[in-house]
Design a protein around this motif. Structure first.
Motif, PDB file in Angstrom:
ATOM      1  N   THR A  15      11.091   0.229   0.721  1.00 53.34           N
ATOM      2  CA  THR A  15      12.056   1.115   1.211  1.00 53.34           C
ATOM      3  C   THR A  15      11.380   2.885   1.308  1.00 53.34           C
ATOM      4  N   ASP A  16      12.503   3.610   1.829  1.00 51.65           N
ATOM      5  CA  ASP A  16      12.089   5.006   2.047  1.00 51.65           C
ATOM      6  C   ASP A  16      10.810   5.155   2.694  1.00 51.65           C
ATOM      7  N   GLY A  17      10.502   4.532   4.000  1.00 54.70           N
ATOM      8  CA  GLY A  17       9.640   5.004   4.836  1.00 54.70           C
ATOM      9  C   GLY A  17       8.115   4.423   4.246  1.00 54.70           C
ATOM     10  N   SER A  18       7.937   3.685   3.238  1.00 57.84           N
ATOM     11  CA  SER A  18       6.659   3.205   2.991  1.00 57.84           C
ATOM     12  C   SER A  18       6.203   2.593   4.124  1.00 57.84           C
ATOM     13  N   SER A  19       5.047   2.825   4.376  1.00 56.67           N
ATOM     14  CA  SER A  19       4.084   2.023   5.232  1.00 56.67           C
ATOM     15  C   SER A  19       2.730   1.354   4.929  1.00 56.67           C
ATOM     16  N   GLY A  20       2.336   0.473   5.868  1.00 56.02           N
ATOM     17  CA  GLY A  20       0.971  -0.032   5.748  1.00 56.02           C
ATOM     18  C   GLY A  20       0.921  -1.039   4.685  1.00 56.02           C
ATOM     19  N   ASN A  21       2.215  -1.444   4.038  1.00 57.67           N
ATOM     20  CA  ASN A  21       1.978  -2.399   2.842  1.00 57.67           C
ATOM     21  C   ASN A  21       1.536  -3.848   3.592  1.00 57.67           C
ATOM     22  N   THR A  22       0.612  -4.515   2.639  1.00 61.92           N
ATOM     23  CA  THR A  22       0.356  -5.722   2.693  1.00 61.92           C
ATOM     24  C   THR A  22       0.674  -6.707   1.832  1.00 61.92           C
ATOM     25  N   VAL A  23       1.515  -7.831   2.053  1.00 64.68           N
ATOM     26  CA  VAL A  23       2.169  -8.539   1.057  1.00 64.68           C
ATOM     27  C   VAL A  23       1.738  -9.973   1.516  1.00 64.68           C
ATOM     28  N   VAL A  24       0.564 -10.421   0.976  1.00 64.73           N
ATOM     29  CA  VAL A  24      -0.269 -11.528   1.058  1.00 64.73           C
ATOM     30  C   VAL A  24      -0.530 -12.239  -0.172  1.00 64.73           C
TER      31      VAL A  24
END
Length: 181
Positions: A15-24
């Motif tokens: 949330t809250d504009g987090s970016s570039g997350n990798t969920v693997v």
């Protein structure tokens, strides 16, 4: 590996504009029948989400939905992920882990998480510093499956022993000096 309690919220929040997350290569399951694997806002979509074990309940921009709705919302993420229905979470835990009810989240023999992870986005070691992969492929979750020889690691003034099944504190007594054998 994130297994949420029956009274918990979502396994993963973006949330809250987090970016570039990798969920693997994650296991994101929830025992709460009203919550699921992820809650994601449109301004916080992961850069990559795939090769996960999830359940068929996601929240996108505050609205609960299915896995297929998540894929539509996210632009087709999680094409190689394994999805369990809400009704099958207990069975999934039994199929995946040695003893989830007892807190042992090592992958059991024959677990559907074995050898199906993404090798390009996996860490070189698991949570106990065991090399990945140990077999045909990388495993999904915090633990790489296999039989491992217990190792002892000495950290500063504290002595901590890492075992295959968990962590144990040990006492070491040293005799002699540092000059000779």
């Amino acid at each position: 590996t994130v297994i949420m309690a029956a009274d918990a919220r979502w396994a993963l929040l973006m949330t809250d504009g987090s970016s570039g997350n990798t969920v693997v290569n994650n296991i994101l399951l929830n025992l709460n029948p009203n919550r699921g694997s992820m809650t994601v806002e449109a301004n916080s979509l992961p850069a990559l989400s795939d090769h996960n074990i999830v359940q068929n309940l996601f929240q996108t921009d505050g609205a609960n939905g299915s896995f297929s709705q998540w894929q539509s919302f996210s632009g087709g993420q999680d094409t190689h992920s394994l999805v369990y229905s809400q009704a099958d979470i207990a069975a999934a835990l039994d199929a995946l882990f040695v003893n989830a009810a007892g807190g042992d989240f090592h992958l059991k023999s024959g677990s559907p998480a074995i050898d199906v992870g993404d090798p390009f986005h996996a860490p070189a070691v698991d949570i106990y510093q065991h090399a990945r992969p140990t077999a045909m492929g990388v495993d999904i979750g915090a633990f790489e499956a296999g039989d491992f020889v217990p190792a002892v690691q000495f950290e500063s003034d504290n002595v901590i022993g890492y075992e295959f099944i968990g962590m144990a504190e040990i006492a070491v007594t040293r005799t002699g000096n540092t000059e000779g054998a």
